[in-house]
Design a protein around this motif. Structure first.
Motif, PDB file in Angstrom:
ATOM      1  N   ALA A  18      15.627  12.747  -5.968  1.00 41.25           N
ATOM      2  CA  ALA A  18      16.658  13.486  -6.702  1.00 41.25           C
ATOM      3  C   ALA A  18      16.786  14.887  -6.113  1.00 41.25           C
ATOM      4  CB  ALA A  18      16.316  13.565  -8.181  1.00 41.25           C
ATOM      5  N   CYS A  19      17.986  15.401  -6.110  1.00 42.88           N
ATOM      6  CA  CYS A  19      18.282  16.719  -5.558  1.00 42.88           C
ATOM      7  C   CYS A  19      17.523  17.797  -6.328  1.00 42.88           C
ATOM      8  CB  CYS A  19      19.783  16.971  -5.640  1.00 42.88           C
ATOM      9  SG  CYS A  19      20.276  18.611  -5.104  1.00 42.88           S
ATOM     10  N   GLY A  20      16.959  18.733  -5.594  1.00 43.86           N
ATOM     11  CA  GLY A  20      16.290  19.873  -6.213  1.00 43.86           C
ATOM     12  C   GLY A  20      14.804  19.660  -6.395  1.00 43.86           C
ATOM     13  N   HIS A  21      14.214  20.542  -7.177  1.00 45.69           N
ATOM     14  CA  HIS A  21      12.780  20.518  -7.446  1.00 45.69           C
ATOM     15  C   HIS A  21      12.567  20.766  -8.930  1.00 45.69           C
ATOM     16  CE1 HIS A  21      11.838  20.616  -3.180  1.00 45.69           C
ATOM     17  NE2 HIS A  21      12.779  21.540  -3.048  1.00 45.69           N
ATOM     18  N   GLY A  22      11.367  20.545  -9.378  1.00 41.75           N
ATOM     19  CA  GLY A  22      11.005  20.881 -10.745  1.00 41.75           C
ATOM     20  C   GLY A  22      11.435  19.848 -11.767  1.00 41.75           C
ATOM     21  N   VAL A  23      11.511  20.316 -13.003  1.00 36.05           N
ATOM     22  CA  VAL A  23      11.736  19.432 -14.150  1.00 36.05           C
ATOM     23  C   VAL A  23      13.087  18.726 -14.081  1.00 36.05           C
ATOM     24  CG1 VAL A  23      11.968  19.363 -16.661  1.00 36.05           C
ATOM     25  CG2 VAL A  23      10.172  20.746 -15.617  1.00 36.05           C
ATOM     26  N   SER A  24      14.167  19.423 -13.725  1.00 38.29           N
ATOM     27  CA  SER A  24      15.488  18.772 -13.719  1.00 38.29           C
ATOM     28  C   SER A  24      15.536  17.616 -12.727  1.00 38.29           C
ATOM     29  CB  SER A  24      16.596  19.794 -13.439  1.00 38.29           C
ATOM     30  OG  SER A  24      16.427  20.365 -12.157  1.00 38.29           O
ATOM     31  N   ALA A  25      14.982  17.809 -11.530  1.00 40.06           N
ATOM     32  CA  ALA A  25      14.956  16.723 -10.545  1.00 40.06           C
ATOM     33  C   ALA A  25      14.069  15.581 -11.033  1.00 40.06           C
ATOM     34  CB  ALA A  25      14.455  17.244  -9.201  1.00 40.06           C
ATOM     35  N   ALA A  26      12.948  15.917 -11.656  1.00 38.94           N
ATOM     36  CA  ALA A  26      12.040  14.887 -12.173  1.00 38.94           C
ATOM     37  C   ALA A  26      12.707  14.067 -13.269  1.00 38.94           C
ATOM     38  CB  ALA A  26      10.757  15.528 -12.695  1.00 38.94           C
ATOM     39  N   LEU A  27      13.501  14.699 -14.113  1.00 40.79           N
ATOM     40  CA  LEU A  27      14.192  13.975 -15.191  1.00 40.79           C
ATOM     41  C   LEU A  27      15.233  13.004 -14.634  1.00 40.79           C
ATOM     42  CD1 LEU A  27      14.572  16.777 -17.871  1.00 40.79           C
ATOM     43  CD2 LEU A  27      13.093  14.761 -17.972  1.00 40.79           C
ATOM     44  N   ILE A  28      15.969  13.424 -13.623  1.00 37.62           N
ATOM     45  CA  ILE A  28      16.947  12.532 -12.993  1.00 37.62           C
ATOM     46  C   ILE A  28      16.226  11.347 -12.360  1.00 37.62           C
ATOM     47  CG2 ILE A  28      18.626  12.309 -11.110  1.00 37.62           C
ATOM     48  CD1 ILE A  28      19.747  13.834 -13.484  1.00 37.62           C
ATOM     49  N   ALA A  29      15.148  11.619 -11.621  1.00 37.34           N
ATOM     50  CA  ALA A  29      14.384  10.544 -10.975  1.00 37.34           C
ATOM     51  C   ALA A  29      13.813   9.586 -12.013  1.00 37.34           C
ATOM     52  CB  ALA A  29      13.260  11.134 -10.120  1.00 37.34           C
ATOM     53  N   ALA A  30      13.293  10.119 -13.105  1.00 41.78           N
ATOM     54  CA  ALA A  30      12.725   9.266 -14.161  1.00 41.78           C
ATOM     55  C   ALA A  30      13.804   8.421 -14.820  1.00 41.78           C
ATOM     56  CB  ALA A  30      12.001  10.118 -15.195  1.00 41.78           C
ATOM     57  N   ALA A  31      14.974   8.999 -15.059  1.00 48.72           N
ATOM     58  CA  ALA A  31      16.077   8.240 -15.672  1.00 48.72           C
ATOM     59  C   ALA A  31      16.533   7.114 -14.749  1.00 48.72           C
ATOM     60  CB  ALA A  31      17.238   9.179 -15.998  1.00 48.72           C
ATOM     61  N   ALA A  32      16.658   7.397 -13.465  1.00 53.28           N
ATOM     62  CA  ALA A  32      17.078   6.366 -12.508  1.00 53.28           C
ATOM     63  C   ALA A  32      16.010   5.269 -12.415  1.00 53.28           C
ATOM     64  CB  ALA A  32      17.328   6.986 -11.141  1.00 53.28           C
ATOM     65  N   SER A  33      14.752   5.659 -12.401  1.00 53.98           N
ATOM     66  CA  SER A  33      13.670   4.681 -12.344  1.00 53.98           C
ATOM     67  C   SER A  33      13.670   3.799 -13.594  1.00 53.98           C
ATOM     68  CB  SER A  33      12.326   5.398 -12.199  1.00 53.98           C
ATOM     69  OG  SER A  33      11.286   4.468 -12.127  1.00 53.98           O
ATOM     70  N   GLN A  34      13.868   4.407 -14.736  1.00 51.30           N
ATOM     71  CA  GLN A  34      13.933   3.651 -15.996  1.00 51.30           C
ATOM     72  C   GLN A  34      15.091   2.656 -15.950  1.00 51.30           C
ATOM     73  OE1 GLN A  34      11.338   4.151 -17.809  1.00 51.30           O
ATOM     74  NE2 GLN A  34      12.001   2.824 -19.424  1.00 51.30           N
ATOM     75  N   ALA A  41       0.850  -1.185   0.000  1.00 49.46           N
ATOM     76  CA  ALA A  41       0.000   0.000   0.000  1.00 49.46           C
ATOM     77  C   ALA A  41       0.887   1.237   0.000  1.00 49.46           C
ATOM     78  CB  ALA A  41      -0.907  -0.001   1.225  1.00 49.46           C
ATOM     79  N   TRP A  42       0.381   2.343  -0.536  1.00 46.33           N
ATOM     80  CA  TRP A  42       1.171   3.557  -0.547  1.00 46.33           C
ATOM     81  C   TRP A  42       0.283   4.790  -0.593  1.00 46.33           C
ATOM     82  CZ3 TRP A  42       1.098   0.205  -4.708  1.00 46.33           C
ATOM     83  CH2 TRP A  42       0.503   0.679  -5.866  1.00 46.33           C
ATOM     84  N   ILE A  43       0.901   5.884  -0.190  1.00 46.94           N
ATOM     85  CA  ILE A  43       0.328   7.218  -0.334  1.00 46.94           C
ATOM     86  C   ILE A  43       1.420   8.063  -0.943  1.00 46.94           C
ATOM     87  CG2 ILE A  43      -0.538   9.251   0.863  1.00 46.94           C
ATOM     88  CD1 ILE A  43      -1.510   7.381   3.092  1.00 46.94           C
ATOM     89  N   PHE A  44       1.095   8.775  -1.992  1.00 48.62           N
ATOM     90  CA  PHE A  44       2.067   9.646  -2.653  1.00 48.62           C
ATOM     91  C   PHE A  44       1.432  11.012  -2.812  1.00 48.62           C
ATOM     92  CE2 PHE A  44       4.278  11.212  -6.534  1.00 48.62           C
ATOM     93  CZ  PHE A  44       5.550  11.266  -5.998  1.00 48.62           C
ATOM     94  N   GLU A  45       1.924  11.982  -2.059  1.00 44.99           N
ATOM     95  CA  GLU A  45       1.395  13.338  -2.102  1.00 44.99           C
ATOM     96  C   GLU A  45       2.539  14.316  -2.316  1.00 44.99           C
ATOM     97  OE1 GLU A  45      -1.195  14.388   1.104  1.00 44.99           O
ATOM     98  OE2 GLU A  45      -2.105  12.405   1.128  1.00 44.99           O
ATOM     99  N   PRO A  46       2.885  14.586  -3.582  1.00 38.58           N
ATOM    100  CA  PRO A  46       3.981  15.530  -3.836  1.00 38.58           C
ATOM    101  C   PRO A  46       3.593  16.950  -3.435  1.00 38.58           C
ATOM    102  CG  PRO A  46       2.925  14.873  -5.888  1.00 38.58           C
ATOM    103  CD  PRO A  46       2.297  14.059  -4.801  1.00 38.58           C
ATOM    104  N   CYS A  47       4.596  17.727  -3.019  1.00 40.17           N
ATOM    105  CA  CYS A  47       4.314  19.103  -2.621  1.00 40.17           C
ATOM    106  C   CYS A  47       4.187  20.017  -3.836  1.00 40.17           C
ATOM    107  CB  CYS A  47       5.378  19.615  -1.653  1.00 40.17           C
ATOM    108  SG  CYS A  47       7.014  19.732  -2.354  1.00 40.17           S
ATOM    109  N   VAL A  48       4.724  19.609  -4.970  1.00 39.90           N
ATOM    110  CA  VAL A  48       4.562  20.349  -6.229  1.00 39.90           C
ATOM    111  C   VAL A  48       4.193  19.343  -7.309  1.00 39.90           C
ATOM    112  CG1 VAL A  48       6.129  22.238  -5.634  1.00 39.90           C
ATOM    113  CG2 VAL A  48       7.033  20.211  -6.727  1.00 39.90           C
ATOM    114  N   GLN A  49       3.768  19.841  -8.455  1.00 34.82           N
ATOM    115  CA  GLN A  49       3.323  18.931  -9.508  1.00 34.82           C
ATOM    116  C   GLN A  49       4.463  18.131 -10.115  1.00 34.82           C
ATOM    117  OE1 GLN A  49       1.081  21.363 -12.194  1.00 34.82           O
ATOM    118  NE2 GLN A  49      -0.809  20.983 -11.077  1.00 34.82           N
ATOM    119  N   VAL A  50       5.641  18.713 -10.205  1.00 35.10           N
ATOM    120  CA  VAL A  50       6.784  18.033 -10.806  1.00 35.10           C
ATOM    121  C   VAL A  50       7.943  18.096  -9.829  1.00 35.10           C
ATOM    122  CG1 VAL A  50       8.404  18.016 -12.732  1.00 35.10           C
ATOM    123  CG2 VAL A  50       6.035  18.678 -13.122  1.00 35.10           C
TER     124      VAL A  50
END
Length: 168
Positions: A42-58, A11-20
């Motif tokens: 990933a360090c930071g917020h926004g698109v750059s952090a999301a891209l790093i997280a997505a790459a690592a997840s992939q 089970a999980w709950i995921f509530e991000p503080c920002v959209q990306v």
């Protein structure tokens, strides 16, 4: 969605503080006897952090890259593939593998807040075996630790947002 694996429930709950942002989690099945899951930040917020997280997840979902059932192997491989010099960023991760036929939990952390093992008898155990953040490439290999699970035990993964949030 909460899949059942015999005696295992997820089970999980995921509530991000920002959209990306750079927080991501997932789980998958390396084989018919195991489940692996991770929480990554990933360090930071926004698109750059999301891209790093997505790459690592992939990367983590590519079974040809590494043995995804061994936390030490996964973290060492991530540290080589995601050097700070290449991405100008870093990330933390908790990585857990459960062999549900043997009741064995294997885990490692790379700078991430440690998972919590809540025992069915009410005991609480911090899974604090850890190494540095991913991206430092300090040459020291990541290791892993192992715990025995009993029926009713719970594993809790979380990000630093839980620790940083004030006045819930």
């Amino acid at each position: 969605f909460s899949p059942h694996l015999g005696t295992i429930r997820i089970a999980w709950i995921f509530e991000p503080c920002v959209q990306v942002g750079g927080d991501i989690f997932n789980f998958y099945y390396p084989n018919e006897k195991q489940i692996s899951f991770y929480m990554l930040d990933a360090c930071g917020h926004g698109v750059s952090a999301a891209l790093i997280a997505a790459a690592a997840s992939q990367f983590l979902h590519n079974p040809f890259e590494t043995d995804i059932s061994r936390p030490d192997v996964v973290l060492n491989r991530l540290d080589r593939v995601f050097p700070f010099e290449r991405f100008e960023s870093f990330f933390t991760i908790s990585y857990v593998n459960i062999d549900y036929t043997k009741g064995r939990l294997t885990y490692s952390n790379a700078g991430h807040p440690p998972p919590i093992l809540l025992h069915a008898n009410g005991g609480l155990e911090i899974l604090d075996y850890r190494g540095p953040i991913i991206g430092l490439g300090n040459g020291k290999p990541f290791g892993q630790d192992e715990k025995r699970l009993e029926p009713g035990d719970k594993i809790i993964l979380y990000t630093d947002g839980i620790l940083d949030h004030i006045n819930w």
